[in-house]
Design a protein around this motif. Structure first.
Motif, PDB file in Angstrom:
ATOM      1  N   ARG A 171       0.625  -0.985  -0.217  1.00  0.00           N
ATOM      2  CA  ARG A 171      -0.223   0.281  -0.234  1.00  0.00           C
ATOM      3  C   ARG A 171       0.870   0.598  -0.130  1.00  0.00           C
ATOM      4  N   LEU A 172       0.241   2.721  -0.571  1.00  0.00           N
ATOM      5  CA  LEU A 172       0.727   3.569  -0.267  1.00  0.00           C
ATOM      6  C   LEU A 172       1.000   3.407   1.345  1.00  0.00           C
ATOM      7  N   ASN A 190      11.151  11.877  -0.050  1.00  0.00           N
ATOM      8  CA  ASN A 190       9.884  10.804  -0.663  1.00  0.00           C
ATOM      9  C   ASN A 190       8.522  10.721  -0.454  1.00  0.00           C
ATOM     10  N   LEU A 191       8.236  11.100   0.060  1.00  0.00           N
ATOM     11  CA  LEU A 191       6.727  11.001   0.443  1.00  0.00           C
ATOM     12  C   LEU A 191       6.763  11.998   0.557  1.00  0.00           C
ATOM     13  N   ASN A 192       6.717  12.968   1.036  1.00  0.00           N
ATOM     14  CA  ASN A 192       6.572  15.088   1.173  1.00  0.00           C
ATOM     15  C   ASN A 192       6.161  15.125  -0.946  1.00  0.00           C
ATOM     16  N   ALA A 193       7.006  14.432  -1.821  1.00  0.00           N
ATOM     17  CA  ALA A 193       7.542  14.763  -3.290  1.00  0.00           C
ATOM     18  C   ALA A 193       6.196  14.285  -3.309  1.00  0.00           C
ATOM     19  N   ARG A 253       4.835  13.295  -7.466  1.00  0.00           N
ATOM     20  CA  ARG A 253       6.020  12.921  -8.055  1.00  0.00           C
ATOM     21  C   ARG A 253       7.275  11.445  -8.025  1.00  0.00           C
ATOM     22  N   TYR A 254       6.573  10.941  -6.649  1.00  0.00           N
ATOM     23  CA  TYR A 254       7.589  10.076  -5.537  1.00  0.00           C
ATOM     24  C   TYR A 254       6.678   9.123  -5.677  1.00  0.00           C
ATOM     25  N   LEU A 255       6.241   7.484  -5.848  1.00  0.00           N
ATOM     26  CA  LEU A 255       5.037   7.110  -5.308  1.00  0.00           C
ATOM     27  C   LEU A 255       6.033   6.387  -4.582  1.00  0.00           C
TER      28      LEU A 255
END
Length: 156
Positions: A4-5, A35-38, A41-43
């Protein structure tokens, strides 16, 4: 195993996975938080067994939000005690439909996947079998050793 995300609550567990998988790198929590905050763009997706984070995968959209997206499988990690149980494969195969769904929200479809990894990393077999990725280039001494670039095309 549930794929999951990632959530804010998962960061500490995912950081432990990162630290165990990439001991030469530092600031594991900060790396994954960036990465989470982006998103989107980042999954970033996690593999969880109950409350335990056992692994994660980071997909990065390259060169902007496009109608045909090129993604980089930027990082894949599984904690040592869970390695060899197919979790890395499951992270790739189970997160790909979720990635495609996220892309569809921006009227985009997956075109290709780029992977870079050490030339001596046995994970090349995993990328070849799950994505159909093939080595297209080798870069000498990029990080800690030679790095290969692998590309999987026609991912729609």
């Amino acid at each position: 195993m549930i794929i999951r995300l990632i959530t804010q609550e998962d960061l500490a567990g995912a950081a432990l996975v990162h630290a165990s998988a990439f001991p030469r790198q530092g600031y594991s929590f900060d790396w994954l938080a960036c990465n989470l905050n982006a998103f989107p763009r980042y999954l970033v997706f996690v593999a969880s067994s109950g409350a335990k984070i056992c692994g994660y995968i980071v997909w990065a959209q390259k060169s902007g939000f496009r109608p045909e997206a090129v993604l980089e499988l930027e990082q894949l990690a599984v904690i040592p005690e869970f390695q060899g149980n197919g979790i890395g494969r499951q992270l790739i195969t189970d997160s790909l439909p979720l990635v495609k769904a996220q892309l569809a929200l921006k009227n985009s479809a997956l075109k290709s996947v780029l992977v870079s990894t050490r030339a001596d990393n046995h994970a090349q077999k995993l990328y070849r079998s799950t994505l159909g990725a093939e080595v297209v280039a080798t870069i000498s001494n990029l990080y800690s050793a030679d790095e290969v670039l692998m590309v999987a095309k026609d991912m729609s």
